[in-house]
Design an enzyme around this catalytic site. Structure first.
Site, PDB file in Angstrom:
ATOM      1  N   LYS A  31      11.333  -8.954   6.561  1.00  0.00           N
ATOM      2  CA  LYS A  31      11.082  -8.783   5.393  1.00  0.00           C
ATOM      3  C   LYS A  31      10.676  -7.747   4.851  1.00  0.00           C
ATOM      4  CE  LYS A  31       6.829  -8.228   4.682  1.00  0.00           C
ATOM      5  NZ  LYS A  31       5.238  -7.749   4.278  1.00  0.00           N
ATOM      6  N   SER A  32      10.236  -6.544   5.147  1.00  0.00           N
ATOM      7  CA  SER A  32      10.528  -5.184   4.602  1.00  0.00           C
ATOM      8  C   SER A  32      11.574  -4.753   4.160  1.00  0.00           C
ATOM      9  CB  SER A  32       9.413  -4.075   5.899  1.00  0.00           C
ATOM     10  OG  SER A  32       8.575  -4.444   5.672  1.00  0.00           O
ATOM     11  N   GLY A 101       0.875  -8.315   0.442  1.00  0.00           N
ATOM     12  CA  GLY A 101       1.039  -6.979   0.156  1.00  0.00           C
ATOM     13  C   GLY A 101       2.212  -6.340  -0.181  1.00  0.00           C
ATOM     14  N   ARG A 129      -8.340  -8.100  -1.766  1.00  0.00           N
ATOM     15  CA  ARG A 129      -7.085  -6.959  -1.175  1.00  0.00           C
ATOM     16  C   ARG A 129      -7.275  -5.467  -1.487  1.00  0.00           C
ATOM     17  NH1 ARG A 129      -1.683  -8.502   1.873  1.00  0.00           N
ATOM     18  NH2 ARG A 129      -1.878  -6.630   2.659  1.00  0.00           N
ATOM     19  N   GLN A 174       1.827   1.259   1.265  1.00  0.00           N
ATOM     20  CA  GLN A 174       2.380   0.660   0.111  1.00  0.00           C
ATOM     21  C   GLN A 174       2.487   1.104  -0.115  1.00  0.00           C
ATOM     22  OE1 GLN A 174       0.979  -3.752   0.709  1.00  0.00           O
ATOM     23  NE2 GLN A 174       2.695  -4.368   2.527  1.00  0.00           N
ATOM     24  N   SER A 201       1.578   3.662   8.664  1.00  0.00           N
ATOM     25  CA  SER A 201       2.126   2.908   8.996  1.00  0.00           C
ATOM     26  C   SER A 201       3.833   3.912   8.379  1.00  0.00           C
ATOM     27  CB  SER A 201       2.055   1.760   8.115  1.00  0.00           C
ATOM     28  OG  SER A 201       1.076   1.242   8.574  1.00  0.00           O
ATOM     29  N   GLU A 324       1.349  -2.975  12.944  1.00  0.00           N
ATOM     30  CA  GLU A 324       1.428  -4.618  12.138  1.00  0.00           C
ATOM     31  C   GLU A 324       1.893  -5.403  13.492  1.00  0.00           C
ATOM     32  OE1 GLU A 324       5.872  -4.488  10.629  1.00  0.00           O
ATOM     33  OE2 GLU A 324       4.769  -3.441  10.241  1.00  0.00           O
ATOM     34  N   ARG A 355      -8.321  -7.600  10.565  1.00  0.00           N
ATOM     35  CA  ARG A 355      -7.760  -7.501  11.535  1.00  0.00           C
ATOM     36  C   ARG A 355      -8.661  -7.403  12.768  1.00  0.00           C
ATOM     37  NH1 ARG A 355      -0.961  -7.600  10.308  1.00  0.00           N
ATOM     38  NH2 ARG A 355      -0.732  -8.580   9.482  1.00  0.00           N
TER      39      ARG A 355
END
Length: 447
Positions: A31-32, A101, A129, A174, A201, A324, A355
């Site tokens: 996906k990324s 996101g 968010r 992000q 990340s 993740e 989470r």
């Protein structure tokens, strides 16, 4: 167990593994990488092709967002994983971010190049968010933005000037990637300086930089916590998307939990994907991990074999760069024979759900012993026999849903709320999970 209301999502009875799993799995595209490639092709100086693209809710939201601004995205094969992209002329439109996101943070800088208003909204949960970091950054770079989180509107009547912007991206990498991906099309390019605490990340930023360079964009990363994208064209090209390594982790975890064997085809030998770190984690927990030439494709494959005695060991790990993977690792830690401490992941409170709270509440509801830390989780062993069935809340979070499936392999009676939320990044998860657990002869009959 609380009874569900009629309107609540259905429960999925997580299947228990009656024997060690032994299977081979082909995982769809990342996906990324897919969503970064879509943004770069939308900004390119000509038509491009994306092969091996993931088709899931998050990528469909990205495709529709770009189409809504005038980009032509056309599937050119039967399964839709090869996409032809013609950037055309960007214009105003409506963007549904869903709960993605990458859409809500990558597309606003693209919208700043549209020359007309672009309105953004998404799922009710997405409105919670954090978004002000990137929206305030766009304002500093000369873009008009109305609103501080979903819903909001981005308007620019001319090419934004760009320049240098200081941001605190400690809530999500992000924010950095979103600005960098569109930066070459801003008048002065973009320099992003991260001014906050630890940046989470970072492999995802490395992925963004690598893909920009593949598209011929000049990126300077020589200063710590600073990235400069120089102005210039974004090259049209053919992109090849790797398998999604994070989506492979539940299947590898199944080998660990059951003492079985799982092979993932086409595992890259060099990658910027954070999911590659699962190899070291599983080895530390007691699994055998091997990368070898795949006899079917000639490419590399990853094989994980769980411990023959079925005993997994707890770990102490800073997961800040690979947050993740936390739901998968937490599920494994709950089944281990020694304590685990997972740290560096305070930013997970701002993901699809909080989470850390979701994992702690979920594990404890099944008889586990999990404590929230300021920046992570401490999980004490209780023994598999002490865990019991119950409702596992997914909170509309795909990785929470797969964590429940992992636990269900060893704990009878786990019922996952809304397993279909896995379609966010891995459509067909239920079928793939069932095939993994099916006897070999049934799997061969299915082809």
């Amino acid at each position: 167990m609380n009874s569900l209301k009629h309107s609540d999502p259905p429960l999925w009875s997580a299947p228990v593994a009656s024997a060690p799993v032994d299977c081979e799995v082909t995982v769809p595209g990342s996906k990324s990488i897919t969503n970064r490639a879509l943004v770069l092709t939308a900004l390119a100086d000509g038509p491009s092709t994306i092969r091996g693209a993931l088709r899931s809710r998050d990528t469909e939201l990205m495709i529709n967002a770009l189409r809504g601004m005038g980009v032509t995205v056309t599937p050119s094969d039967d399964d839709g994983t090869t996409l032809s992209v013609d950037p055309g002329q960007l214009g105003g439109g409506e963007v549904d971010c869903g709960l993605a996101g990458t859409v809500m943070r990558f597309v606003p800088p693209v919208a700043a190049l549209a020359g007309a208003p672009v309105h953004f909204d998404g799922d009710p949960q997405a409105r919670k968010r954090p978004m002000s970091t990137i929206l305030d950054a766009l304002r500093e770079l000369g873009v008009e933005v109305t609103g501080d989180r979903l819903p909001f509107t981005v308007t620019a009547s001319a090419t934004p000037r760009g320049g240098t912007v200081d941001i605190d991206a400690s809530a999500s990498s992000q924010f950095v990637s979103g600005l960098l991906l569109a930066g070459a099309r801003f008048g002065e390019g973009i320099t992003v300086r991260h001014t906050g605490d630890r940046l989470p990340s970072q492999p995802h930023i490395e992925m963004t930089v690598a893909m920009l360079r593949e598209a011929g964009v000049s990126v300077d990363c020589s200063a710590a916590n600073q990235w400069t994208v120089h102005p210039g064209p974004v090259g049209a090209r053919a992109w090849l998307v790797e398998p999604d390594l994070s989506n492979a982790t539940p299947f590898l975890a199944a080998a660990a939990v059951t003492g079985g064997r799982v092979r993932i085809h086409d595992w890259p030998t060099h990658t910027t994907q954070a999911g590659d770190a699962i190899r070291g984690i599983l080895a530390e927990m007691g699994c055998a991990v091997e990368i070898s030439a795949d006899p079917q494709t000639g490419h590399s494959s990853l094989t994980v074999t769980g411990p023959a005695d079925g005993v997994l060991h707890g770990i102490s790990r800073d997961l800040g760069d690979i947050g993740e993977l936390t739901p998968t690792v937490a599920a494994l830690a709950a089944l281990a024979d020694s304590p685990s401490e997972l740290t560096g992941i305070a930013h997970l409170r701002g993901h699809e759900t909080d989470r850390l709270k979701a994992l702690s509440d979920g594990l404890n509801s099944l008889g586990g012993d999990c404590t929230e830390l300021e920046d992570g989780l401490r999980i004490q062993p209780v023994g598999r026999s002490a865990l019991h069935g119950g409702v596992w809340e997914s909170h509309h979070d795909h990785r929470m849903a797969t964590a429940g499936a992992i636990l269900g392999l060893a704990v009878p009676g786990v019922e996952v709320v809304d397993i279909a939320t896995t379609g966010k990044t891995l459509p067909g998860f239920e079928r793939m999970w069932a095939e993994m657990l099916a006897p070999d002869e049934e799997a061969s009959e299915r082809g």
